[in-house]
Design a protein around this motif. Structure first.
Motif, mmCIF file in Angstrom:
data_model
loop_
_atom_site.group_PDB
_atom_site.id
_atom_site.type_symbol
_atom_site.label_atom_id
_atom_site.label_comp_id
_atom_site.label_asym_id
_atom_site.label_seq_id
_atom_site.Cartn_x
_atom_site.Cartn_y
_atom_site.Cartn_z
ATOM 1 N N GLY A 182 0.841 -1.209 0.000
ATOM 2 C CA GLY A 182 0.000 0.000 0.000
ATOM 3 C C GLY A 182 0.868 1.247 0.000
ATOM 4 O O GLY A 182 0.685 2.160 0.803
ATOM 5 N N LEU A 240 5.394 5.833 0.456
ATOM 6 C CA LEU A 240 5.707 5.930 1.887
ATOM 7 C C LEU A 240 5.333 4.642 2.611
ATOM 8 O O LEU A 240 4.168 4.244 2.549
ATOM 9 N N GLU A 285 1.186 -1.465 -4.974
ATOM 10 C CA GLU A 285 0.075 -0.504 -4.926
ATOM 11 C C GLU A 285 -0.942 -0.885 -6.010
ATOM 12 O O GLU A 285 -0.574 -1.010 -7.174
ATOM 13 N N PRO A 286 -2.216 -1.070 -5.649
ATOM 14 C CA PRO A 286 -3.196 -1.501 -6.654
ATOM 15 C C PRO A 286 -3.765 -0.373 -7.530
ATOM 16 O O PRO A 286 -4.240 -0.636 -8.626
ATOM 17 N N ARG A 336 -1.998 6.003 -8.836
ATOM 18 C CA ARG A 336 -0.877 6.057 -7.890
ATOM 19 C C ARG A 336 0.355 5.377 -8.479
ATOM 20 O O ARG A 336 1.474 5.858 -8.320
ATOM 21 N N ARG A 367 -2.784 -5.987 -5.509
ATOM 22 C CA ARG A 367 -3.065 -6.117 -4.073
ATOM 23 C C ARG A 367 -2.067 -7.131 -3.563
ATOM 24 O O ARG A 367 -1.814 -8.131 -4.261
ATOM 25 N N VAL A 368 -1.532 -6.926 -2.384
ATOM 26 C CA VAL A 368 -0.448 -7.799 -1.927
ATOM 27 C C VAL A 368 -0.904 -9.259 -1.831
ATOM 28 O O VAL A 368 -0.135 -10.179 -2.121
ATOM 29 N N GLU A 369 -2.173 -9.470 -1.492
ATOM 30 C CA GLU A 369 -2.640 -10.857 -1.330
ATOM 31 C C GLU A 369 -2.718 -11.602 -2.670
ATOM 32 O O GLU A 369 -2.851 -12.823 -2.705
ATOM 33 N N ARG A 426 2.566 1.436 6.076
ATOM 34 C CA ARG A 426 2.126 2.540 6.924
ATOM 35 C C ARG A 426 0.719 2.921 6.496
ATOM 36 O O ARG A 426 0.450 3.071 5.293
ATOM 37 N N ALA A 427 -0.178 3.035 7.463
ATOM 38 C CA ALA A 427 -1.541 3.514 7.212
ATOM 39 C C ALA A 427 -2.272 2.666 6.176
ATOM 40 O O ALA A 427 -2.990 3.196 5.325
ATOM 41 N N TRP A 465 -2.795 -10.881 5.035
ATOM 42 C CA TRP A 465 -2.473 -10.548 3.646
ATOM 43 C C TRP A 465 -1.054 -10.931 3.259
ATOM 44 O O TRP A 465 -0.786 -11.245 2.092
HETATM 45 C C1 LIG Z 1 -3.993 5.347 3.319
HETATM 46 S S1 LIG Z 1 -3.017 4.861 1.966
HETATM 47 C C2 LIG Z 1 -1.400 4.877 2.690
HETATM 48 C C3 LIG Z 1 -0.336 5.194 1.688
HETATM 49 C C4 LIG Z 1 1.089 5.230 2.238
HETATM 50 N N1 LIG Z 1 1.489 3.939 2.780
HETATM 51 C C5 LIG Z 1 1.260 6.306 3.277
HETATM 52 O O1 LIG Z 1 1.569 5.998 4.429
HETATM 53 O O2 LIG Z 1 1.070 7.497 2.945
HETATM 54 C C6 LIG Z 1 -3.364 3.109 1.811
HETATM 55 C C7 LIG Z 1 -2.874 2.540 0.494
HETATM 56 O O3 LIG Z 1 -3.034 1.113 0.514
HETATM 57 C C8 LIG Z 1 -3.430 0.697 -0.763
HETATM 58 N N2 LIG Z 1 -4.056 -0.647 -0.642
HETATM 59 C C9 LIG Z 1 -5.332 -0.924 -0.281
HETATM 60 N N3 LIG Z 1 -5.535 -2.263 -0.283
HETATM 61 C C10 LIG Z 1 -4.357 -2.832 -0.639
HETATM 62 C C11 LIG Z 1 -3.934 -4.197 -0.826
HETATM 63 N N4 LIG Z 1 -4.781 -5.209 -0.632
HETATM 64 N N5 LIG Z 1 -2.653 -4.420 -1.200
HETATM 65 C C12 LIG Z 1 -1.801 -3.392 -1.385
HETATM 66 N N6 LIG Z 1 -2.154 -2.092 -1.223
HETATM 67 C C13 LIG Z 1 -3.414 -1.813 -0.859
HETATM 68 C C14 LIG Z 1 -4.359 1.809 -1.236
HETATM 69 O O4 LIG Z 1 -4.539 1.824 -2.633
HETATM 70 C C15 LIG Z 1 -3.638 3.045 -0.701
HETATM 71 O O5 LIG Z 1 -2.751 3.588 -1.654
#
Ligand SMILES: C[S@@+](CC[C@H](N)C(=O)[O-])C[C@H]1O[C@@H](n2cnc3c(N)ncnc32)[C@H](O)[C@@H]1O
Length: 226
Positions: A88, A93, A111-112, A116, A138-140, A154-155, A165
Protein backbone atom coordinates in the motif's frame (compact mmCIF):
# COMPACT_ATOMS: atom_id res chain seq x y z
CA UNK A 1 23.49 6.91 -3.32
CA UNK A 2 26.56 8.18 -5.05
CA UNK A 3 25.44 9.07 -8.55
CA UNK A 4 22.43 11.33 -8.49
CA UNK A 5 20.97 12.03 -11.95
CA UNK A 6 20.71 15.46 -13.45
CA UNK A 7 17.14 16.74 -13.25
CA UNK A 8 15.77 18.60 -16.21
CA UNK A 9 12.18 18.94 -14.99
CA UNK A 10 11.79 22.23 -13.15
CA UNK A 11 9.33 21.74 -10.29
CA UNK A 12 9.97 25.17 -8.81
CA UNK A 13 7.20 26.94 -10.75
CA UNK A 14 4.48 24.47 -9.83
CA UNK A 15 2.04 25.86 -7.31
CA UNK A 16 2.01 24.64 -3.72
CA UNK A 17 -0.62 25.58 -1.15
CA UNK A 18 2.04 26.20 1.50
CA UNK A 19 5.79 26.34 1.93
CA UNK A 20 7.45 22.97 2.28
CA UNK A 21 8.52 22.44 5.88
CA UNK A 22 12.18 23.26 6.50
CA UNK A 23 13.82 19.89 7.17
CA UNK A 24 14.70 19.43 10.86
CA UNK A 25 18.36 19.92 11.84
CA UNK A 26 20.41 16.86 11.00
CA UNK A 27 18.25 15.77 8.04
CA UNK A 28 20.98 16.35 5.46
CA UNK A 29 23.50 14.29 7.44
CA UNK A 30 20.89 11.59 8.02
CA UNK A 31 20.30 11.09 4.29
CA UNK A 32 23.93 11.63 3.34
CA UNK A 33 24.52 11.36 -0.43
CA UNK A 34 20.81 10.75 -1.02
CA UNK A 35 19.79 14.14 0.41
CA UNK A 36 19.38 15.92 -2.96
CA UNK A 37 17.10 13.09 -4.13
CA UNK A 38 15.15 13.29 -0.86
CA UNK A 39 14.65 17.04 -1.44
CA UNK A 40 13.51 16.32 -4.97
CA UNK A 41 11.04 13.74 -3.59
CA UNK A 42 9.69 16.37 -1.17
CA UNK A 43 9.12 18.71 -4.16
CA UNK A 44 7.26 15.98 -6.05
CA UNK A 45 5.03 15.31 -3.05
CA UNK A 46 4.29 19.02 -2.59
CA UNK A 47 3.42 19.58 -6.26
CA UNK A 48 2.14 16.67 -8.35
CA UNK A 49 1.63 14.57 -5.19
CA UNK A 50 -1.06 17.04 -4.11
CA UNK A 51 -2.41 17.72 -7.60
CA UNK A 52 -2.86 14.02 -8.25
CA UNK A 53 -4.48 13.51 -4.84
CA UNK A 54 -1.80 11.29 -3.31
CA UNK A 55 -1.22 13.53 -0.33
CA UNK A 56 -3.34 16.20 1.35
CA UNK A 57 -2.41 19.89 0.90
CA UNK A 58 -2.23 20.33 4.66
CA UNK A 59 0.69 17.90 4.80
CA UNK A 60 3.08 20.28 3.02
CA UNK A 61 4.16 22.11 6.14
CA UNK A 62 4.95 18.83 7.90
CA UNK A 63 6.25 16.91 4.91
CA UNK A 64 9.66 16.09 6.37
CA UNK A 65 8.81 15.38 9.99
CA UNK A 66 5.52 13.58 9.54
CA UNK A 67 6.16 11.80 6.27
CA UNK A 68 9.67 11.59 4.79
CA UNK A 69 11.69 11.29 8.02
CA UNK A 70 8.91 9.46 9.85
CA UNK A 71 9.32 6.77 7.18
CA UNK A 72 13.09 7.02 6.58
CA UNK A 73 13.86 5.84 10.13
CA UNK A 74 12.41 2.40 9.26
CA UNK A 75 15.63 1.92 7.27
CA UNK A 76 17.44 1.52 10.59
CA UNK A 77 15.91 -1.98 10.70
CA UNK A 78 16.68 -2.87 7.08
CA UNK A 79 19.83 -4.62 5.88
CA UNK A 80 21.47 -4.11 2.53
CA UNK A 81 20.58 -7.62 1.31
CA UNK A 82 16.88 -7.30 2.19
CA UNK A 83 14.12 -7.53 -0.39
CA UNK A 84 11.44 -5.19 0.90
CA UNK A 85 7.78 -5.28 -0.15
CA UNK A 86 6.15 -1.95 0.72
CA UNK A 87 2.45 -2.76 0.95
CA UNK A 88 0.00 0.00 0.00
CA UNK A 89 2.82 2.32 -0.94
CA UNK A 90 0.55 5.19 -2.05
CA UNK A 91 2.91 8.12 -2.61
CA UNK A 92 5.91 5.86 -1.90
CA UNK A 93 5.71 5.93 1.89
CA UNK A 94 7.67 4.38 3.48
CA UNK A 95 9.20 2.64 0.42
CA UNK A 96 10.89 5.62 -1.28
CA UNK A 97 12.61 7.07 1.82
CA UNK A 98 13.85 3.54 2.62
CA UNK A 99 15.15 3.12 -0.95
CA UNK A 100 17.05 6.41 -0.60
CA UNK A 101 18.56 5.35 2.74
CA UNK A 102 19.40 1.78 1.63
CA UNK A 103 20.54 1.85 -2.01
CA UNK A 104 21.82 -1.73 -1.78
CA UNK A 105 18.48 -3.19 -0.67
CA UNK A 106 15.77 -4.05 -3.21
CA UNK A 107 12.50 -2.23 -2.67
CA UNK A 108 9.20 -3.27 -4.30
CA UNK A 109 6.40 -0.72 -4.08
CA UNK A 110 3.08 -2.62 -4.06
CA UNK A 111 0.08 -0.50 -4.93
CA UNK A 112 -3.20 -1.50 -6.65
CA UNK A 113 -4.44 1.93 -7.80
CA UNK A 114 -3.55 2.79 -11.38
CA UNK A 115 -3.12 6.54 -10.92
CA UNK A 116 -0.88 6.06 -7.89
CA UNK A 117 1.23 3.55 -9.79
CA UNK A 118 1.55 6.02 -12.66
CA UNK A 119 2.73 8.73 -10.24
CA UNK A 120 5.16 6.33 -8.57
CA UNK A 121 6.64 5.35 -11.93
CA UNK A 122 7.13 9.00 -12.84
CA UNK A 123 8.78 9.89 -9.52
CA UNK A 124 10.98 6.79 -9.21
CA UNK A 125 12.17 7.39 -12.75
CA UNK A 126 12.89 11.06 -12.06
CA UNK A 127 14.78 10.26 -8.84
CA UNK A 128 16.83 7.64 -10.70
CA UNK A 129 16.12 4.98 -8.09
CA UNK A 130 17.66 1.84 -9.55
CA UNK A 131 16.81 -0.30 -6.50
CA UNK A 132 13.03 0.20 -6.79
CA UNK A 133 10.47 -1.87 -8.67
CA UNK A 134 6.77 -1.00 -8.78
CA UNK A 135 4.13 -3.72 -8.83
CA UNK A 136 0.51 -2.88 -9.46
CA UNK A 137 -1.39 -5.40 -7.34
CA UNK A 138 -3.07 -6.12 -4.07
CA UNK A 139 -0.45 -7.80 -1.93
CA UNK A 140 -2.64 -10.86 -1.33
CA UNK A 141 -2.58 -11.49 -5.11
CA UNK A 142 1.21 -11.92 -5.03
CA UNK A 143 1.28 -15.32 -3.30
CA UNK A 144 3.40 -17.73 -5.44
CA UNK A 145 4.72 -14.73 -7.40
CA UNK A 146 6.86 -12.72 -5.01
CA UNK A 147 8.78 -13.35 -1.76
CA UNK A 148 10.12 -10.68 0.57
CA UNK A 149 12.51 -10.70 3.49
CA UNK A 150 10.74 -7.62 4.86
CA UNK A 151 7.22 -6.27 4.54
CA UNK A 152 6.74 -2.59 5.35
CA UNK A 153 3.43 -0.77 5.68
CA UNK A 154 2.13 2.54 6.92
CA UNK A 155 -1.54 3.51 7.21
CA UNK A 156 -2.77 0.49 5.26
CA UNK A 157 -4.66 -1.91 7.53
CA UNK A 158 -4.79 -3.13 11.13
CA UNK A 159 -2.18 -5.67 12.17
CA UNK A 160 -4.54 -8.65 11.86
CA UNK A 161 -5.30 -7.91 8.21
CA UNK A 162 -1.70 -7.11 7.44
CA UNK A 163 -0.62 -10.49 8.84
CA UNK A 164 -3.31 -12.37 6.87
CA UNK A 165 -2.47 -10.55 3.65
CA UNK A 166 1.30 -10.88 3.83
CA UNK A 167 2.29 -14.03 5.75
CA UNK A 168 2.61 -16.14 2.60
CA UNK A 169 4.86 -13.68 0.79
CA UNK A 170 7.33 -13.40 3.69
CA UNK A 171 10.30 -15.76 3.52
CA UNK A 172 11.21 -17.81 6.62
CA UNK A 173 13.04 -15.56 9.06
CA UNK A 174 11.51 -12.55 7.30
CA UNK A 175 9.85 -9.69 9.10
CA UNK A 176 6.94 -7.30 9.12
CA UNK A 177 7.94 -3.71 9.95
CA UNK A 178 4.75 -1.70 10.37
CA UNK A 179 4.68 2.00 11.15
CA UNK A 180 1.95 2.47 13.71
CA UNK A 181 0.37 5.19 15.82
CA UNK A 182 -0.65 5.28 19.44
CA UNK A 183 -3.39 2.65 18.97
CA UNK A 184 -0.84 -0.06 18.27
CA UNK A 185 -1.20 -1.84 21.62
CA UNK A 186 -4.91 -2.43 21.00
CA UNK A 187 -4.17 -3.73 17.50
CA UNK A 188 -1.58 -6.13 18.90
CA UNK A 189 -4.02 -7.49 21.49
CA UNK A 190 -6.43 -8.29 18.64
CA UNK A 191 -3.61 -9.92 16.65
CA UNK A 192 -2.51 -12.20 19.51
CA UNK A 193 -4.35 -15.31 18.30
CA UNK A 194 -3.10 -14.95 14.74
CA UNK A 195 0.46 -14.43 15.93
CA UNK A 196 0.22 -17.71 17.86
CA UNK A 197 -1.58 -19.59 15.07
CA UNK A 198 1.01 -18.65 12.46
CA UNK A 199 3.94 -19.06 14.90
CA UNK A 200 5.13 -15.52 14.51
CA UNK A 201 7.40 -13.87 17.07
CA UNK A 202 6.11 -11.68 19.85
CA UNK A 203 5.86 -8.15 18.43
CA UNK A 204 8.56 -5.71 19.37
CA UNK A 205 7.74 -2.00 19.34
CA UNK A 206 10.72 0.17 18.39
CA UNK A 207 10.43 3.86 19.22
CA UNK A 208 12.84 5.56 16.86
CA UNK A 209 13.76 9.21 16.41
CA UNK A 210 16.65 9.03 13.93
CA UNK A 211 19.20 10.07 16.54
CA UNK A 212 17.13 13.00 17.78
CA UNK A 213 15.97 14.37 14.40
CA UNK A 214 12.33 13.53 14.98
CA UNK A 215 10.59 15.47 17.73
CA UNK A 216 7.77 12.92 17.60
CA UNK A 217 9.42 9.50 17.26
CA UNK A 218 8.08 6.85 14.89
CA UNK A 219 6.78 3.58 16.24
CA UNK A 220 7.84 0.57 14.26
CA UNK A 221 6.27 -2.78 15.11
CA UNK A 222 8.51 -5.71 14.21
CA UNK A 223 7.14 -9.26 13.91
CA UNK A 224 9.36 -12.10 12.73
CA UNK A 225 8.19 -15.15 10.76
CA UNK A 226 10.02 -18.06 12.39
C1 LIG B 1 -3.99 5.35 3.32
S1 LIG B 1 -3.02 4.86 1.97
C2 LIG B 1 -1.40 4.88 2.69
C3 LIG B 1 -0.34 5.19 1.69
C4 LIG B 1 1.09 5.23 2.24
N1 LIG B 1 1.49 3.94 2.78
C5 LIG B 1 1.26 6.31 3.28
O1 LIG B 1 1.57 6.00 4.43
O2 LIG B 1 1.07 7.50 2.95
C6 LIG B 1 -3.36 3.11 1.81
C7 LIG B 1 -2.87 2.54 0.49
O3 LIG B 1 -3.03 1.11 0.51
C8 LIG B 1 -3.43 0.70 -0.76
N2 LIG B 1 -4.06 -0.65 -0.64
C9 LIG B 1 -5.33 -0.92 -0.28
N3 LIG B 1 -5.53 -2.26 -0.28
C10 LIG B 1 -4.36 -2.83 -0.64
C11 LIG B 1 -3.93 -4.20 -0.83
N4 LIG B 1 -4.78 -5.21 -0.63
N5 LIG B 1 -2.65 -4.42 -1.20
C12 LIG B 1 -1.80 -3.39 -1.38
N6 LIG B 1 -2.15 -2.09 -1.22
C13 LIG B 1 -3.41 -1.81 -0.86
C14 LIG B 1 -4.36 1.81 -1.24
O4 LIG B 1 -4.54 1.82 -2.63
C15 LIG B 1 -3.64 3.04 -0.70
O5 LIG B 1 -2.75 3.59 -1.65
Amino acid sequence: MTDQPEHDTDLSNESTAAEIETPPAGTEEYFGAAYPAAQRYAEHLATTGIEWGLIGPREVDRLWSRHILNCAVVAEYINENDVVGDVGSGAGLPGIPIALMRPEAKIVLIEPMERRVEWLNMVVDDLGLKNVRIVRARVEELVDEEMFTVITARAVKAMTTLIEWTREVISPGGRILALKGASVEGELVKAKKLIKRYRLSQPQIHVVDGGGILEVPSRVVEIVKK
